[in-house]
Write an enzyme that holds these catalytic residues in place. Structure first.
Site, mmCIF file in Angstrom:
data_model
loop_
_atom_site.group_PDB
_atom_site.id
_atom_site.type_symbol
_atom_site.label_atom_id
_atom_site.label_comp_id
_atom_site.label_asym_id
_atom_site.label_seq_id
_atom_site.Cartn_x
_atom_site.Cartn_y
_atom_site.Cartn_z
ATOM 1 N N VAL D 16 0.839 -1.200 0.000
ATOM 2 C CA VAL D 16 0.000 0.000 0.000
ATOM 3 C C VAL D 16 0.875 1.251 0.000
ATOM 4 C CG1 VAL D 16 -1.735 1.289 1.292
ATOM 5 C CG2 VAL D 16 -1.966 -1.183 1.025
ATOM 6 N N CYS D 124 -10.412 -2.879 3.564
ATOM 7 C CA CYS D 124 -10.511 -2.680 2.113
ATOM 8 C C CYS D 124 -11.763 -3.314 1.489
ATOM 9 C CB CYS D 124 -9.256 -3.178 1.406
ATOM 10 S SG CYS D 124 -8.792 -4.852 1.797
ATOM 11 N N HIS D 217 -10.701 -6.832 -5.278
ATOM 12 C CA HIS D 217 -11.605 -7.595 -4.419
ATOM 13 C C HIS D 217 -12.978 -7.662 -5.085
ATOM 14 C CE1 HIS D 217 -8.646 -7.862 -1.438
ATOM 15 N NE2 HIS D 217 -9.160 -7.153 -0.461
ATOM 16 N N ASN D 302 -8.485 -3.122 -4.578
ATOM 17 C CA ASN D 302 -8.344 -3.104 -3.128
ATOM 18 C C ASN D 302 -7.211 -2.244 -2.606
ATOM 19 O OD1 ASN D 302 -7.144 -5.498 -4.498
ATOM 20 N ND2 ASN D 302 -6.077 -5.695 -2.539
#
Lengths: 324, 324, 324, 324
Positions: D16, D124, D217, D302
């Site tokens: 991230v 997320c 996702h 995500n």
């Protein structure tokens, strides 16, 4: 929009056809005006006919174009083709005879039509390999080349490879591929002699495998050189390679045709296939070899650098050099 | 059960450790009586300590065994080890000095302990390669070997390769692997001369890649031979290879150590890794090569033929030849 | 061999057809004597006609059998069929009218032929789901069921799903699958009333996805029960489920039709699909649910428990109960 | 460059963290001036410290920045954090007390520091789900929600999921994820009442799975509504959803927060995760449900929409509304 060349795409609904459409969106010199496909999609709009399988959206400018049969006339000046093998020879000949310029994404004997002519691409693995070998051959004259490919799924088109065949698997066989890589590499790096292509004198051995990767052909390469060279000289030779497309600053020409990376674990398909917008070839793991002289791993995007992008770059080059 | 050798497994909770446990279930000569691991699992029962990652169930006979520290004494006569590199040398030396026989799944210099001794396995890629090359070297004397591997994930142990690193990807780098394959192959196919190993005189070039396959190392191989040979002779030489484990009909010896397949698309990891219960090496795509003399693709199960199975077969061989 | 039923397989070269061949090797009651396929393989021996895609070797006993057209007469007493949808209805009717018993791996209305009759399998996802739900429905009467599947590639047959479609991807759509799971589940768990099937009164919601897994259908299931039940009662009800095939100790009946696992991360396709030789359904993650009453994850081998194995078990059951 | 906010990134070398760096390249309001990480990379330049795992190149502007320890002071006005759970609470508190504004990519109780404060992201999966549910809850008041996720590998960070665990597999377990999705969804869609968050009154059931997909996702969702609604009304409600970020035309706000697709086989992670530069949530397969009222499949990126992009959008929103 005025002044742009009007472009037709044969095989427009396939993997490479979709790449042509994607890469030609907002192209400064070309505008897609004709789309043709051999399948049942004829007569429908492109947005209805084509199951778009690229992550980006289908360009708005082509959504309403009607998909035609792949036969002249097609509303365009110039044709990019990615038709499958059997039908390609026949159809493409028709277009050449009808006066269209064609740029085709696979290697075939040069047809020479009445009014138009055909410029073909070599096999997608060969393009990458030839680009990496070209500067070495110019500078150190290759004696022999041993290449083992790990090729992406999109190289087989769509539907192409069955998922059950590559799930948790590698396929050591791609029909006719080893022969193509071996002979087309010699051809591309050969010379024009008395109007004929004289194959390059080095020998090539290719073992070709299909791996579970969506895009990005990779190859482990060893070369034996006729002239002696230090590792540093080989590296410099690759890094400094630049050619006419760079000089002419062609739209699709990457700033660096060959990118040499020094990290021990590169190139990798997922990380490096889009280098130079998919038009750069990445080379890594350059080292001395215990059997041949040098070895390296090379990678490029097979449907861009190895197919649609290469054909577009060829068209740009022909325009820039006033051959069309 | 009486009369079976009592066996300990070091690194019992890892990938290869679990293979040892699996392969030794119902073995006619060995019975697992000791389990050791270096991690936090010590003191727990094996069923609690070990996240079993093989498709078959954990054998009932080991579920209640307590996991010990990997130090003597361990309740056994003989030790199979798959400890990771750094700790292996030290721990395994301790066991040798304490009089245990050990069979270890990686290549290392031969320690020579007080009462016991250590038999090591080579690198998992090297085992497969050496098996395929052995008959060719005996019959035609190898001059040089060029090998490009496509290795499975389980070769890196657990957790090993991060899924994000191989998803839609190939990794052109496995630490120290190319050097190991190059030197260990020469060593295994060398000769004992004045009590020392004389490396085989052929040169080896290895480029090693990690592909997205769970089990089954694959390699594209080219060989140059000192003596001339027809394709048929090479093929027969591979097919007819048989060795002491076959003669002695050892429990873990496959009927055919080398299986030569003629289909154009074999071997494949998913289809061929379990051939001969994971102990056969499969060879396919045998052909003349344009740069070297011959080429083929070879495959075997890296944690069975390349690790646990090989160590067990070695132990069976030592027993059958009265060396232990 | 005397006394075995002679068995024919329709669709013998496909994914499920190959499973039939594999599972019937060394079967105590059945012997494969006829093989039929609709493709170009007719007239060839099975070993020539069939690209065998299972990890085990093709059984020696069928290698020389000639592949016939899928029409009577076929050299057998009983027919297992896995023909694709369109052609199945017609061909299977012909066999029934000709007096063959058939066991078919997909759900269809019951044809009732002249001399023979047809026993069909439900959809492969439905079989697994129905097995997990059956004991709960018997004991606690289901009120509603919400199921979200993650289905394997082999469920689509061969070539089935294109590798490019599932590489680094999930497909949220399988044609007609959601409707089938919803209605067939009600049908299988319904009752025979006045010679008709009365659908079970609970409602079913199915969302079906294709994931990048070779074999093993998985489903996240929630159930609402008409009667109150503790978690322990639900768990016991699943664990203790046993049925006629277990009582009769049928050859293909797993000791435990439902395996309940308590580890938090099971079932998993790769680890659990082969439980009970592919005939057990594994259930895990059983817990109270915040919207429905209970939830769990279930998994089984879609081409064994969900197709070929189920049909063979049905045949064994019909024999054991003297219905054929 | 003058006038840009100076931004620090905690956890800058992780999955991230790299997304933060990527998304902030050429951002009109923010300039990355500080990078911190908890690992051994401290003291090195970012280009040396960080194994960049995104397909694009590491931005030139951050290559020479020194990686600091994640403790104040850090050369910046505002901190984006993606530190792992255990260390996050402590470190982030320190920054808040030192007067920094923080935007954190996971949900936690609101710390309220001396001079600065902390804005956290939810989980997320929850972000995506909450975005899809928000308009439905506003318009039709949700009664209950049943969600089954198929989550990408990058959600587990790096190295995260072992490749052997997801090769040819699905994992039905992500630690604490089901609880988080269930409670955080109620919280985000709740109301502020007397300075406290009052959870939304609908119940949520979540079953969470990890699938073999790099990014994106996906979730199969069913909803029960308090008020009656036609399919068309539900569809319009989703399509027309627009919120403050769209009104304020924030840099990272996608034109369409929710994209509703009508093709039967969408959304798909590989094709739809990058919609709206990774900030749009795509919804497909909207239909009536047999147990709940409606169902659909939803998907978003995500690590962009679900993490780094969401935090940046929050920062843009706070700036635009003069809260910082």
């Amino acid at each position: 929009m005025a002044g742009k060349y009007r472009v037709g795409i044969l095989g427009a609904t396939g993997m490479v056809g979709q790449r042509f459409v994607q890469l030609l969106e907002d192209h400064p010199q070309f505008e897609v005006t004709g789309l043709a496909a051999s399948d049942r999609s004829q007569g429908k709009s492109y947005s209805e006919a084509c199951a778009w399988r690229l992550p980006s959206e289908m360009p708005a400018s082509v959504r309403a174009l009607r998909v035609e049969a792949p036969r002249p006339p097609l509303d365009c000046d110039l044709v990019f083709s990615s038709l499958p093998g059997e039908m390609a020879r026949e159809v493409e000949g028709e277009f050449a005879r009808a006066g269209y310029l064609q740029l085709i994404e696979r290697q075939r004997a040069k047809h020479d039509g009445r009014g138009g002519f055909i410029v073909t691409n070599p096999n997608c693995s060969t393009i990458m390999l030839a680009l990496a070998l070209a500067p070495l051959n110019i500078r150190f004259r290759l004696e022999s080349v041993v290449v083992t490919t790990m090729q992406a799924l999109s190289g087989a088109g769509y539907p192409g490879v069955a998922s059950l065949d590559v799930s948790d698997n590698v396929l050591p066989f791609i029909e006719n591929e080893e022969e193509k890589v071996e002979t087309e590499t010699q051809k591309i790096l050969g010379r024009i002699q008395d109007g004929e292509i004289a194959h390059a004198p080095f020998s090539v051995s290719a073992q070709c495998n299909r791996v579970n990767v969506s895009d990005g052909h990779m190859a482990a390469v060893r070369v034996k050189l006729t002239e002696t060279a230090t590792l540093e000289e080989v590296r410099d030779c690759l890094i400094n390679f630049s050619s006419l497309p760079q000089e002419l600053r062609l739209h699709s020409a990457p700033a660096r045709p060959l990118i040499v990376r020094d990290e021990p674990d590169r190139p990798q398909p997922r990380l490096d296939r889009d280098a130079g917008k998919g038009m750069s070839v990445t080379i890594g793991r350059l080292a001395r070899d215990r059997v041949m002289d040098y070895r390296f791993v090379t990678l490029s995007h097979n449907t861009i650098r190895g197919a649609a992008g290469a054909a577009i770059l060829n068209a740009e080059l022909l325009l820039a050099t006033n051959r069309i």
